[in-house]
Design an enzyme around this catalytic site. Sequence first.
Site, mmCIF file in Angstrom:
data_model
loop_
_atom_site.group_PDB
_atom_site.id
_atom_site.type_symbol
_atom_site.label_atom_id
_atom_site.label_comp_id
_atom_site.label_asym_id
_atom_site.label_seq_id
_atom_site.Cartn_x
_atom_site.Cartn_y
_atom_site.Cartn_z
ATOM 1 N N ASP A 7 1.489 2.479 57.774
ATOM 2 C CA ASP A 7 2.669 1.761 58.248
ATOM 3 C C ASP A 7 3.847 2.662 57.901
ATOM 4 O O ASP A 7 4.343 2.636 56.775
ATOM 5 C CB ASP A 7 2.799 0.399 57.563
ATOM 6 C CG ASP A 7 4.019 -0.366 58.039
ATOM 7 O OD1 ASP A 7 4.352 -0.261 59.240
ATOM 8 O OD2 ASP A 7 4.646 -1.053 57.221
ATOM 9 N N GLU A 68 1.040 3.141 62.968
ATOM 10 C CA GLU A 68 1.773 2.211 63.823
ATOM 11 C C GLU A 68 2.715 2.991 64.728
ATOM 12 O O GLU A 68 3.481 3.831 64.264
ATOM 13 C CB GLU A 68 2.569 1.207 62.988
ATOM 14 C CG GLU A 68 3.253 0.166 63.857
ATOM 15 C CD GLU A 68 3.941 -0.912 63.041
ATOM 16 O OE1 GLU A 68 3.335 -1.971 62.860
ATOM 17 O OE2 GLU A 68 5.066 -0.656 62.586
ATOM 18 N N ASP A 141 4.550 -3.785 53.666
ATOM 19 C CA ASP A 141 4.123 -2.470 54.165
ATOM 20 C C ASP A 141 2.661 -2.207 53.798
ATOM 21 O O ASP A 141 1.925 -1.569 54.553
ATOM 22 C CB ASP A 141 5.015 -1.362 53.592
ATOM 23 C CG ASP A 141 6.479 -1.689 53.766
ATOM 24 O OD1 ASP A 141 7.017 -1.418 54.841
ATOM 25 O OD2 ASP A 141 7.060 -2.256 52.817
#
Length: 190
Positions: A7, A68, A141
């Site tokens: 992330d 991501e 996160d």
Amino acid sequence: MRVMGVDPGLTRCGLSLIESGRGREVTALDIDVVRTPADMELSRRLLLIANAAEYWMDTHKPTAVAIERVFSQQNVRTAMGTAQAGGVIALAAARRDIPVTFHTPSQVKSAVTGNGAADKNQVTAMVTRILGLQTKPTPADAADALALAICHCWRAPMMERMAQAEAAAAEQKKRYEARLAQVRKEAKAR
């Protein structure tokens, strides 16, 4: 398959490692959040993130990296930082010949919760449940990095089958066009 989920972010960059088993069975192996101070020079922040990611790759030996994809954010500066953090991690993986796949937030949410518009609490709850964790991973996160790795473990086999089907279709089309050209050439020769 051993997947490193990322992330990306400049202030907090979530890293996770998941191993897939049979079917949809997944096991969390490690999780961390790399933090960099907002007042530090951008290049130094990216270096810290890259160093942490490289250490993870060299230590854990993932077979794939799932990052991501920066899809849409209101704050352009935040989006740029997120994309840059993801970029240095993708570069580190490429240097190690580790395949990298980018997943959109809605793909991750859909894979983990069944709802592409799920909120962070729903994602965290499902990650906790899927992995059989005793406590919810924090900060968000960390949960997001785990969700990315889970998403990749579950989507990768389908993506591989689709790529094989597309390659087979392209090869079949190529043979068909070659045969059609041959028939036309023979027809002209008559």
